[in-house]
Scaffold this active site. Structure first.
Site, PDB file in Angstrom:
ATOM      1  N   ASP A  58       1.132  -1.024   0.342  1.00 30.65           N
ATOM      2  CA  ASP A  58       0.119   0.138  -0.405  1.00 30.65           C
ATOM      3  C   ASP A  58       1.008   1.036  -0.066  1.00 30.65           C
ATOM      4  OD1 ASP A  58      -2.359   1.950  -0.525  1.00 30.65           O
ATOM      5  OD2 ASP A  58      -2.738   0.443   1.458  1.00 30.65           O
ATOM      6  N   GLU A 108       0.176   4.253   2.293  1.00 31.09           N
ATOM      7  CA  GLU A 108       0.106   5.743   3.456  1.00 31.09           C
ATOM      8  C   GLU A 108       0.592   5.208   4.193  1.00 31.09           C
ATOM      9  OE1 GLU A 108      -4.215   5.427   1.013  1.00 31.09           O
ATOM     10  OE2 GLU A 108      -2.665   3.828   1.704  1.00 31.09           O
ATOM     11  N   HIS A 118      -2.330  -0.108  -3.865  1.00 37.47           N
ATOM     12  CA  HIS A 118      -3.488   0.977  -2.593  1.00 37.47           C
ATOM     13  C   HIS A 118      -4.489   1.659  -4.420  1.00 37.47           C
ATOM     14  CE1 HIS A 118      -2.769   5.353  -1.621  1.00 37.47           C
ATOM     15  NE2 HIS A 118      -2.099   5.544  -3.220  1.00 37.47           N
ATOM     16  N   HIS A 173      -1.333   1.164   6.900  1.00 42.78           N
ATOM     17  CA  HIS A 173      -1.920   2.275   7.363  1.00 42.78           C
ATOM     18  C   HIS A 173      -3.216   1.664   8.238  1.00 42.78           C
ATOM     19  CE1 HIS A 173      -6.046   2.403   4.998  1.00 42.78           C
ATOM     20  NE2 HIS A 173      -5.159   2.233   3.836  1.00 42.78           N
ATOM     21  N   HIS A 175      -8.223   5.247   7.134  1.00 37.93           N
ATOM     22  CA  HIS A 175      -9.056   4.558   6.983  1.00 37.93           C
ATOM     23  C   HIS A 175      -9.771   3.392   6.702  1.00 37.93           C
ATOM     24  CE1 HIS A 175      -6.290   4.610   3.050  1.00 37.93           C
ATOM     25  NE2 HIS A 175      -7.155   3.690   2.458  1.00 37.93           N
ATOM     26  N   GLU A 205      -7.746  -2.130   7.303  1.00 31.63           N
ATOM     27  CA  GLU A 205      -7.201  -3.045   6.097  1.00 31.63           C
ATOM     28  C   GLU A 205      -6.368  -4.403   6.751  1.00 31.63           C
ATOM     29  OE1 GLU A 205      -6.091  -0.850   2.618  1.00 31.63           O
ATOM     30  OE2 GLU A 205      -7.560   0.932   3.156  1.00 31.63           O
TER      31      GLU A 205
END
Length: 275
Positions: A8, A10, A61, A105, A117, A135
């Site tokens: 990902d 972030e 992502h 994240h 998020h 996630e």
């Protein structure tokens, strides 16, 4: 040996703001380069420990088209594009021996946490059997359903704590200390890559000590959504009902794989505008 590295954006060192993670923003190309470099460090670490390993790298992502293919370590294969089976875990199957979550994240509502998020900004919380999962938890549980342990995670300190709470024996690398949603104290990117390479090698060496995360079904799932019309759309799916809260939907899944697929569908529904 087969290893899946899900990457990902972030949670990459140095990244703190949407201008660095969104394709239509000015600093995105720099973010892509940082993301690709961290992926390469992890690939190198895996192959330091297991030179004959087969390594798949899943771009995980946004549009799943962020990693720079021409800059990725040529010894790995790239899983790119969407939609695809298992979303962020594209390429994972029962033959995978270990999974790694890089640049991840924290969940929505966790914090302080950089760019926290859950799947999309439209999802405020996901509760599986009463436990809030982002996630990290959803992907670790999906991997565990196939018997695959998540042996390594990198991101900010809050993301690392999230996996450690679920899988205490997994290794984590905190590449930044979160100060808020868009602020952190970050390692120099080269220092972060050095740590990731060493950790990836160690994680492969001690993978047998890390159990897969298993959540037995059937599972009661609740999802809090940011806008009411998404609830209207979601309740068109058989088995999904409106909960007492006007922004919450509920369903019962046979197992985490069924729950995971339905959550991926909710993310796609979030892109539909009313009217």
């Amino acid at each position: 040996m087969n290893v899946l590295i899900s990457v990902d954006m972030e949670g990459i060192s140095g990244i703190v703001h949407p201008t660095e993670t969104n394709p239509d923003r000015y600093d995105y190309e720099r973010g892509r380069a940082l993301m690709t470099a961290e992926a390469n460090a992890v690939i190198a670490g895996v192959l330091d420990a297991e030179p004959t390993a087969t390594v798949l790298v899943a771009d995980a992502h946004g549009p799943f088209r962020n990693l720079l293919p021409e800059e990725l370590d040529r010894r790995a294969r790239l899983v790119r594009g969407k939609p695809r089976p298992l979303g962020m875990l594209g390429g994972l199957d029962e033959h995978t021996d270990a999974a790694m979550l890089i640049g991840y994240h924290a969940r929505a509502g966790g914090g302080p946490a950089v760019l926290a998020h859950t799947m999309s900004d439209s999802i405020l919380d996901v509760r599986v059997a009463g436990r809030s999962l982002g996630e990290i938890g959803l992907n670790a549980a999906m991997a565990g359903h196939l018997g695959v342990p998540v042996v390594l995670l990198s991101g900010d300190d809050t993301a690392c704590a999230e996996l450690s709470d679920l899988v205490p024996s997994a290794l984590t690398v905190a590449v930044k200390q979160a100060l808020g949603q868009a602020a952190a104290i970050a390692l120099h990117p080269e220092e972060a890559r050095d740590r990731l390479r060493r950790a990836a090698a160690e994680a492969i060496t001690r993978r047998a000590q890390v159990p897969p995360l298993t959540i037995a079904g059937p599972l009661d799932v609740e999802v809090d959504l940011s806008v009411p019309y998404m609830v209207d759309l979601a309740t068109l799916v058989p088995g999904v009902s409106r909960a007492e809260s006007g922004r919450t939907i509920a369903f019962t899944a046979t197992d985490i794989a069924e729950a995971y697929r339905l959550i991926l569908l909710l993310v796609q529904l979030s892109g539909i505008q009313p009217g």
